[in-house]
Write a protein that holds these residues in place. Structure first.
Motif, PDB file in Angstrom:
ATOM      1  N   ALA A 121       0.990  -1.399  -0.263  1.00 42.58           N
ATOM      2  CA  ALA A 121      -0.090  -0.166  -0.471  1.00 42.58           C
ATOM      3  C   ALA A 121       0.646   0.748   0.031  1.00 42.58           C
ATOM      4  O   ALA A 121       0.461   2.573  -1.265  1.00 42.58           O
ATOM      5  N   ALA A 122       1.884   1.253   0.431  1.00 40.93           N
ATOM      6  CA  ALA A 122       2.971   2.550   0.372  1.00 40.93           C
ATOM      7  C   ALA A 122       3.303   2.396  -0.287  1.00 40.93           C
ATOM      8  O   ALA A 122       3.819   3.949  -1.157  1.00 40.93           O
ATOM      9  N   ALA A 123       3.517   1.568  -0.797  1.00 38.09           N
ATOM     10  CA  ALA A 123       4.780   1.533  -2.294  1.00 38.09           C
ATOM     11  C   ALA A 123       3.582   2.339  -2.710  1.00 38.09           C
ATOM     12  O   ALA A 123       4.262   2.764  -4.100  1.00 38.09           O
ATOM     13  N   GLU A 124       2.616   1.713  -3.371  1.00 33.94           N
ATOM     14  CA  GLU A 124       1.535   2.177  -4.682  1.00 33.94           C
ATOM     15  C   GLU A 124       1.212   3.806  -4.251  1.00 33.94           C
ATOM     16  O   GLU A 124       0.452   4.009  -4.085  1.00 33.94           O
ATOM     17  N   GLY A 125       1.819   5.081  -2.670  1.00 32.43           N
ATOM     18  CA  GLY A 125       0.994   5.573  -2.463  1.00 32.43           C
ATOM     19  C   GLY A 125      -0.226   6.017  -1.863  1.00 32.43           C
ATOM     20  O   GLY A 125      -1.233   6.603  -2.320  1.00 32.43           O
ATOM     21  N   ILE A 126      -0.878   4.749  -1.341  1.00 33.87           N
ATOM     22  CA  ILE A 126      -2.226   4.940  -0.779  1.00 33.87           C
ATOM     23  C   ILE A 126      -1.577   5.373   0.510  1.00 33.87           C
ATOM     24  O   ILE A 126      -1.101   4.756   1.684  1.00 33.87           O
ATOM     25  N   ALA A 127      -2.609   6.283   1.040  1.00 33.09           N
ATOM     26  CA  ALA A 127      -2.741   6.722   2.184  1.00 33.09           C
ATOM     27  C   ALA A 127      -2.278   5.279   3.575  1.00 33.09           C
ATOM     28  O   ALA A 127      -3.845   4.944   3.493  1.00 33.09           O
ATOM     29  N   VAL A 128      -2.148   4.779   4.538  1.00 32.38           N
ATOM     30  CA  VAL A 128      -2.107   4.370   5.842  1.00 32.38           C
ATOM     31  C   VAL A 128      -2.210   5.569   6.826  1.00 32.38           C
ATOM     32  O   VAL A 128      -0.922   5.808   7.181  1.00 32.38           O
ATOM     33  N   TYR A 129      -3.355   5.168   7.872  1.00 33.38           N
ATOM     34  CA  TYR A 129      -3.553   5.470   9.207  1.00 33.38           C
ATOM     35  C   TYR A 129      -2.458   4.594  10.088  1.00 33.38           C
ATOM     36  O   TYR A 129      -2.526   3.853   9.939  1.00 33.38           O
ATOM     37  N   TRP A 130      -1.478   5.798  10.824  1.00 29.95           N
ATOM     38  CA  TRP A 130      -0.679   5.418  11.842  1.00 29.95           C
ATOM     39  C   TRP A 130       0.533   4.095  11.269  1.00 29.95           C
ATOM     40  O   TRP A 130       1.026   3.467  11.589  1.00 29.95           O
ATOM     41  N   PHE A 131       0.784   4.574   9.272  1.00 33.54           N
ATOM     42  CA  PHE A 131       1.637   4.107   9.146  1.00 33.54           C
ATOM     43  C   PHE A 131       2.967   5.187   8.146  1.00 33.54           C
ATOM     44  O   PHE A 131       3.621   5.509   8.611  1.00 33.54           O
ATOM     45  N   ASN A 132       2.327   4.829   6.773  1.00 28.84           N
ATOM     46  CA  ASN A 132       2.763   6.756   6.184  1.00 28.84           C
ATOM     47  C   ASN A 132       2.355   7.735   6.458  1.00 28.84           C
ATOM     48  O   ASN A 132       2.781   8.663   5.924  1.00 28.84           O
ATOM     49  N   ARG A 133       1.505   7.752   7.212  1.00 27.75           N
ATOM     50  CA  ARG A 133       0.557   9.102   7.350  1.00 27.75           C
ATOM     51  C   ARG A 133       0.510   8.750   9.451  1.00 27.75           C
ATOM     52  O   ARG A 133       1.020   7.622   9.748  1.00 27.75           O
ATOM     53  N   GLY A 134       0.772   9.487  10.008  1.00 23.19           N
ATOM     54  CA  GLY A 134       0.397  10.147  10.989  1.00 23.19           C
ATOM     55  C   GLY A 134      -1.023   9.324  11.939  1.00 23.19           C
ATOM     56  O   GLY A 134      -1.536   8.474  12.197  1.00 23.19           O
ATOM     57  N   ARG A 164      -2.747  12.577  12.315  1.00 20.91           N
ATOM     58  CA  ARG A 164      -3.584  11.597  10.800  1.00 20.91           C
ATOM     59  C   ARG A 164      -3.641  12.041   9.280  1.00 20.91           C
ATOM     60  O   ARG A 164      -2.880  11.023   8.085  1.00 20.91           O
ATOM     61  N   GLU A 165      -3.311  13.243   8.953  1.00 26.34           N
ATOM     62  CA  GLU A 165      -2.586  13.419   7.632  1.00 26.34           C
ATOM     63  C   GLU A 165      -1.461  14.386   7.485  1.00 26.34           C
ATOM     64  O   GLU A 165      -0.651  14.863   6.430  1.00 26.34           O
ATOM     65  N   THR A 166      -0.380  14.039   8.602  1.00 27.81           N
ATOM     66  CA  THR A 166       1.022  14.384   9.125  1.00 27.81           C
ATOM     67  C   THR A 166       1.417  13.561   7.926  1.00 27.81           C
ATOM     68  O   THR A 166       1.517  12.136   8.245  1.00 27.81           O
ATOM     69  N   ILE A 167       2.374  13.392   6.438  1.00 30.12           N
ATOM     70  CA  ILE A 167       3.373  12.361   6.228  1.00 30.12           C
ATOM     71  C   ILE A 167       4.265  11.863   6.456  1.00 30.12           C
ATOM     72  O   ILE A 167       5.333  12.714   6.719  1.00 30.12           O
ATOM     73  N   MET A 168       4.386  10.869   6.818  1.00 29.28           N
ATOM     74  CA  MET A 168       5.236  10.108   7.751  1.00 29.28           C
ATOM     75  C   MET A 168       6.997   9.687   6.428  1.00 29.28           C
ATOM     76  O   MET A 168       8.200  10.503   7.014  1.00 29.28           O
ATOM     77  N   PHE A 169       6.910   9.264   5.520  1.00 29.72           N
ATOM     78  CA  PHE A 169       7.418   9.301   4.333  1.00 29.72           C
ATOM     79  C   PHE A 169       6.319   8.741   3.767  1.00 29.72           C
ATOM     80  O   PHE A 169       5.379   8.490   3.468  1.00 29.72           O
ATOM     81  N   SER A 170       6.814   8.927   2.784  1.00 27.20           N
ATOM     82  CA  SER A 170       6.687   8.877   1.027  1.00 27.20           C
ATOM     83  C   SER A 170       7.804   7.764   0.268  1.00 27.20           C
ATOM     84  O   SER A 170       8.311   7.836   0.316  1.00 27.20           O
TER      85      SER A 170
END
Length: 585
Positions: free
Chosen positions: A71-84, A89-95
Motif C-alpha cells: 500500500a505504501a509503495a503504491e502511494g496509498i495513505a495508511v493511517y498510523w504507517f505512512n500517515r501519522g 493523521r494527515e501528516t506524511i511520515m514517509f513517501s
C-alpha cells in the motif's frame, strides 16, 4: 483452581506480585483468530499452556503485512504507517517504498524508539496478577492474526507467552478506547527495555529475554500500531471474569439446592407446572437444573411441618440466579466474539475486491484499494481507517452482568438472614443439636450470619452504579470518546470475587442446616449433589467452631477458599443443556 481474585480496584491492590501456577505447560493451544474459547484462554493465562498459530492464521497475517508494505509503495495513505496517528493523521511520515534504504532506516529507527519508550507508558500501580497480563497478550496474539504485524513482532508475542516472560504492565492510563499504554508496556519488553517477570521472578526485560535465549526484536513497518491498537487489556480481564463468574453461578445454584433442603422448603416454585406459566428459557433451565440437584430429596415427600410458602428471597432465588446466568451468557458471547475479531485501526483485508459490493468500487473506497505487487505477492485488498476499538457491546455487557449479579446477591444475603428466624425454619438449631443455651453464639457463627454478609452485599450494590459515559475531547479533539472499559472490567471482577465471599457465608448457613435436618431425621436424603458438597465441606470446616482458645482459622474465609478452589461441577455436572444466547457465536 480459580486464580486472580482481587479485593479491590487495582489502585488499591496489594504490591505483592501473584504469579500463575503453570500446570499445563505440556499443552499447546492453536490460535486461528476465529475460535479461541474462554476455557483455552484460562489454560494459557492461568495454567501456562503454550500457543502457536495455525498455518491459515500465519498466512493471513503474512498476507496482511505484505499488503501493508505494498500500500505504501503504491502511494496509498495508511493511517498510523505512512500517515501519522491521532491529530497527526494527515501528516506524511514517509513517501514511497517502505523498503527503500532511506525509508527502511527511518522506520527501523522510529519504531525502535517508540517500542523503547513503552517502558515508561501508563500509570501505576503495576498489574500484580500475572494472569491478567498473559490474558491480554493472548487476546492480542489471536486477534492480531487479522492485522498486519511484522513476522518478528508476531513471533515474539508468542515467545513471551511460551517462555513465560510477563512484562511489567501499568494498570492505568487507558480510556477503554484502545489499551495503548498496557500493550506498549509489552512492546518495551520485546526490545529489552524496562522490567519483566521471567517465570515469576522480576528482572530487567533484557535479562529475561537472555534467560529464555531470545533476542530483542527490531520492530518495523507499523508495528507500534499493530501491537497497541486494541482493547486486549480489558478483553482479557473480561474473559477471566467470565470464567470466574461461571464458577460462582454454579455454586450459587448448588448452595441454593442445599438451602432448600436446610429450610425444609416447598419446592413448588421450581415445579414444571409453575415454570410453564412463564416460559423464559433461562428461568426454566435454571429451575430444572436445581430440581435435578435435589432429585431424591426428602423435600418431595410429604412433611406436616413444612410451611406452604418460603420467604421470597428463597422462593425467587432461582429466578434471580437464572437472570444472572442470562446476562452471564450475553457477556460470555460478547467477550468471545470480541477476542475472535479485529478491534484494530486500520482494517486490513486481502479477500475483498471492488466487484464484491457496490460501495467497494466507489471513488472514496478506491482511494484505499491496494492493487497488489511484489510485497503482497500479487494479492490485492483494502486498508481503511475505522472505529473498531470502540469496545461496545462488550462494555455494556460488563455493566449489565454486574447489575444482574447484584440482584442475585441481595436474595442470597436475605436468605442467609431468614435461617435465623424460627418463623421460617420452625425449629432452633441449638435444640436439635442438643447444645446448651450458652452456645448460641457458636451456632450463629457456624451458620455464617452476622454483619459480614450485609457488608459484602452493600459492597456489591455499590458497584451497580454505571460508569458515567465519558466524552472528553482529547488529542486535539480527535479522540473525543472514551469507554473506561478498564474500570468496568475490574468492577465486574470485583463483583464476582465478592459474590464468592457472600456465597461462602451462604454455604456455612446451608451446611449447618443440613446437619440440623439430618439430626432431626437420619433417614433424610438431600439429593446427590448437595450431599456430596456437604460431606466434602465438612472435611475442611467442622460443624461447630472451636470455642476454646484462639481460633485457628476464619470459617467464612475457609469456606470462600473452598468455593474458589473446588468447582461445583465436582458434585453436580448434570442438568439440561444451557440455553443459547441470541448472539452466541
Amino acid at each position: 483452581m480459580i486464580g486472580g481474585f482481587i479485593a479491590s480496584m487495582p489502585a488499591l491492590a496489594q504490591s505483592s506480585y501473584h504469579p500463575i501456577r503453570p500446570s499445563m505447560v505440556d499443552k499447546t493451544i492453536t490460535l486461528t483468530g476465529h475460535d479461541l474459547t474462554i476455557e483455552q484462554l484460562v489454560d494459557v493465562a492461568r495454567n501456562g499452556a503454550k500457543v502457536q498459530l495455525s498455518p491459515e492464521a500465519k498466512q493471513r497475517q503474512a498476507d496482511n503485512y505484505g499488503l501493508l508494505l505494498e500500500a505504501a509503495a503504491e502511494g496509498i495513505a495508511v493511517y498510523w504507517f505512512n500517515r501519522g496517528a491521532g491529530d497527526q493523521r494527515e501528516t506524511i511520515m514517509f513517501s514511497g517504498d517502505p523498503m527503500s534504504p532511506k525509508n527502511k532506516a527511518y522506520l527501523e529507527k522510529s519504531q525502535l524508539q517508540e517500542f523503547r519508550m513503552g517502558a515508561v507508558w501508563g500509570y501505576g500501580p503495576e498489574v500484580d496478577e500475572e494472569e491478567i497480563v498473559r490474558a491480554m497478550m493472548l487476546v492480542r496474539a489471536n486477534a492480531m492474526t487479522h492485522n498486519a504485524p511484522s513476522p518478528q513482532l508476531a513471533q515474539m508475542l508468542l515467545d513471551l507467552l511460551n517462555q513465560r516472560i510477563t512484562p511489567v504492565v501499568q494498570s492505568r492510563g487507558t480510556l477503554g478506547e484502545g489499551d495503548l499504554a498496557q500493550l506498549t508496556n509489552v512492546g518495551a519488553t520485546m526490545v529489552g527495555a524496562g522490567d519483566a517477570y521471567y517465570q515469576g521472578a522480576r528482572m530487567s526485560a533484557a535479562e529475561a529475554l537472555a534467560k529464555a535465549n531470545l533476542k530483542p526484536i527490531q520492530p518495523f513497518a507499523a508495528d507500534t500500531n499493530a501491537l497497541t491498537s486494541s482493547d486486549a487489556y480489558a478483553t482479557g480481564i473480561a474473559a477471566l471474569t467470565v470464567d470466574d463468574a461461571q464458577r460462582a453461578l454454579d455454586w450459587a445454584d448448588l448452595i441454593y439446592a442445599m438451602d432448600l433442603n436446610g429450610m425444609n422448603s416447598s419446592i413448588t416454585p421450581l415445579s414444571t407446572l409453575v415454570q410453564r406459566e412463564r416460559p423464559f428459557k433461562w428461568l426454566n433451565w435454571d429451575a430444572a437444573r436445581v430440581r435435578e440437584m435435589i432429585k431424591g430429596s426428602y423435600l418431595f415427600a410429604d412433611d406436616p411441618h413444612r410451611i406452604i410458602q418460603d420467604p421470597e428471597s428463597l422462593r425467587a432465588s432461582s429466578i434471580r440466579q437464572a437472570s444472572a446466568w442470562q446476562d452471564w451468557g450475553a457477556l460470555r458471547d460478547a467477550v468471545v466474539l470480541q477476542m475472535n475479531s479485529s478491534d484494530h485501526n486500520p482494517a486490513v483485508r486481502t479477500d475483498l475486491s471492488p466487484e464484491d459490493s457496490w460501495e467497494m468500487s466507489t471513488p472514496q473506497m478506491m482511494k484505499f484499494y491496494v492493487k497488489g505487487g511484489k510485497y503482497s505477492n500479487g494479492k490485492h485488498g483494502y486498508i481503511v481507517s475505522n472505529a473498531n476499538w470502540d469496545p461496545y457491546p462488550m462494555a455494556n455487557k460488563l455493566e449489565d452482568f454486574i447489575i444482574a449479579l447484584a440482584n442475585m446477591d441481595i436474595a442470597v444475603s436475605l436468605r442467609i438472614d431468614r435461617f435465623f428466624n424460627p418463623f421460617f425454619t420452625m425449629t432452633n438449631p441449638a435444640q436439635v443439636l442438643h447444645m446448651s443455651p450458652g452456645n448460641g453464639f457458636a451456632i450463629y457463627m457456624a451458620g455464617g450470619g452476622g454483619f459480614t454478609p450485609v457488608d459484602l452485599e452493600q459492597e456489591i450494590q455499590s458497584l451497580t452504579n454505571p460508569v458515567a459515559p465519558s466524552g472528553q475531547a482529547i488529542v486535539a479533539t480527535v479522540e473525543d470518546l472514551q469507554a473506561q472499559t478498564r474500570v468496568k472490567a475490574y468492577r465486574a471482577r470485583q463483583a464476582v470475587s465478592t459474590t464468592f465471599d457472600l456465597l461462602a457465608h451462604d454455604l456455612l448457613t446451608a451446611t449447618l442446616w443440613l446437619d440440623v435436618r439430618k439430626s432431626q431425621d437420619p433417614s433424610r436424603n438431600f439429593g446427590d449433589g448437595p450431599t456430596a458438597a456437604w460431606a466434602a465441606f465438612r472435611k475442611i470446616v467442622p460443624l461447630l467452631p472451636d470455642m476454646e482458645g484462639v481460633p485457628t482459622q476464619s470459617r467464612p474465609m475457609a469456606a470462600a477458599a473452598f468455593l474458589k478452589s473446588t468447582p461445583a461441577s465436582r458434585f453436580f455436572a448434570g442438568g439440561e443443556t444451557m440455553p443459547r444466547s441470541s448472539e452466541n457465536p
